[in-house]
Design an enzyme around this catalytic site. Structure first.
Site, mmCIF file in Angstrom:
data_model
loop_
_atom_site.group_PDB
_atom_site.id
_atom_site.type_symbol
_atom_site.label_atom_id
_atom_site.label_comp_id
_atom_site.label_asym_id
_atom_site.label_seq_id
_atom_site.Cartn_x
_atom_site.Cartn_y
_atom_site.Cartn_z
ATOM 1 N N LYS A 1 40.166 143.893 99.671
ATOM 2 C CA LYS A 1 39.685 144.223 98.325
ATOM 3 C C LYS A 1 40.289 145.519 97.785
ATOM 4 O O LYS A 1 40.938 146.278 98.499
ATOM 5 C CB LYS A 1 38.156 144.244 98.320
ATOM 6 N N ARG B 1 33.429 137.936 106.478
ATOM 7 C CA ARG B 1 34.216 137.003 105.660
ATOM 8 C C ARG B 1 35.601 137.609 105.478
ATOM 9 O O ARG B 1 35.754 138.650 104.819
ATOM 10 C CB ARG B 1 33.530 136.771 104.309
#
Length: 339
Positions: A279, A314
């Site tokens: 991210k 994840r």
């Protein structure tokens, strides 16, 4: 004024006899941080917190579906989209999706998360028909070929219904069951485990100056409220996991505030999922403009999550995460029981 209780998770091999095991897992705690909205914080012995808080923190988590929550699980990301921020267009044909799922399963993924709608910042909503046409062939192919549970990453009831019929086990809603009012009742009807995530705003607008009174406590309150709603319509609490939504309507400072105290969310009494892989905050802090070059930062954040008792990671980079996790576990307990 409400007091929030956060177990200060430890993983040192020298566990005191009077320490408590966090969520029936691999970390322990002897002290708890007390937080309030007026900004006051204090650390107290765990034995002094209210009984119902201590029960929520120590209760052994039941399997989510048939995935045990007493050890860390790796959820491999499979985006069957043309426009996801990191891997859009790589796996949008069923044979490509199956090949990637097969590879991730062989590398240690214990859950495959299939998504047909990009939720990157600025992404537009995808029509239900398009999302179904992208995800269902991939889910069906994986379900037929592999013995690995599948989750459907969707905000929409029709997509979830089709995915569950095709072989998915879990519904992972990045909108926290606020987008489609029919999705939560569907999951209750079909007895599907769920993941409820926090996001401020929708993908098109969520990174336009997000604001919170206190991001950690605001996210906690949202998840607590959504758990109560889901339980109220018939989804067992032990079949709900929570995700604080790193990068979904959060600034870099918000993300760091959540990550540094992510063990707070164990107080909700549910397994915790962390999705921070590749991210934007890793790009900024790690000076890594290319998403595929953010493996080191992604693994570092994942291991800190596991050190705070996070049950599900994840990730895009399954093999690197699996290797790091195995080494972390081995050096933490000082032994290795594998082959």
């Amino acid at each position: 004024m409400k007091t929030y209780y956060r177990a200060i998770a430890q993983s040192d091999a020298a566990q005191p006899e009077d320490a408590y095991v966090l969520a029936g897992g691999w970390t322990w705690f002897s002290h708890v941080e007390c937080l309030r909205r007026d900004g006051t914080r204090s650390v107290v012995p765990a034995s002094t917190v209210p009984d119902h808080i201590l029960e929520a923190l120590t209760k052994r988590r039941a399997p989510l579906g048939y995935l045990p929550m007493t050890k860390p699980q790796i959820m491999g990301i499979l985006n069957v989209t043309p426009d996801s921020f990191s891997d859009g267009g790589h796996f949008d044909a069923p044979e490509q999706a199956l090949a990637h799922a097969r590879m991730m399963a062989s590398q240690g993924a214990t859950l495959i998360d299939v998504g047909g709608e990009s939720t990157r910042p600025g992404a537009a909503e995808v029509a239900v028909s398009d999302e179904i046409s992208r995800t269902i062939p991939a889910i069906r192919a994986i379900s037929d070929a592999l013995d690995v549970p599948i989750s459907i990453d969707t905000r929409k009831a029709p997509v979830a219904r089709a995915a569950l019929a095709a072989g998915a086990m879990l519904v992972n809603d990045v909108a926290g069951f606020t987008f489609d009012p029919e999705l939560a009742p569907l999951c209750a009807e079909l007895r599907a485990p769920v993941c409820v995530m926090h996001a401020q705003g929708d993908p098109q607008t969520m990174q336009q100056n997000p604001q919170y009174d206190d991001v950690l406590l605001d996210v906690y309150d949202f998840l607590e409220s959504q758990i109560a709603m889901l339980v109220g319509i018939g989804i067992p609490q032990d079949q709900i996991c929570v995700d604080p939504g790193i990068g979904f309507g959060k600034t870099l400072a918000h993300n760091l505030a959540l990550l540094s105290r992510i063990s707070l969310f164990h107080t909700l009494g549910c397994p915790v999922l962390l999705g921070a892989s590749r991210k934007g905050f890793i790009k900024t802090i790690g000076n890594a403009p290319n998403p595929e070059r953010r493996v080191g930062g992604s693994v570092a954040v994942a291991l800190e999550g596991v050190a705070q008792g996070v049950q599900i990671l994840r990730v895009h980079d399954v093999d690197d995460t699996r290797q790091a996790l195995q080494l972390w576990q081995a050096v933490t307990i000082g032994e290795f029981n594998g082959a």
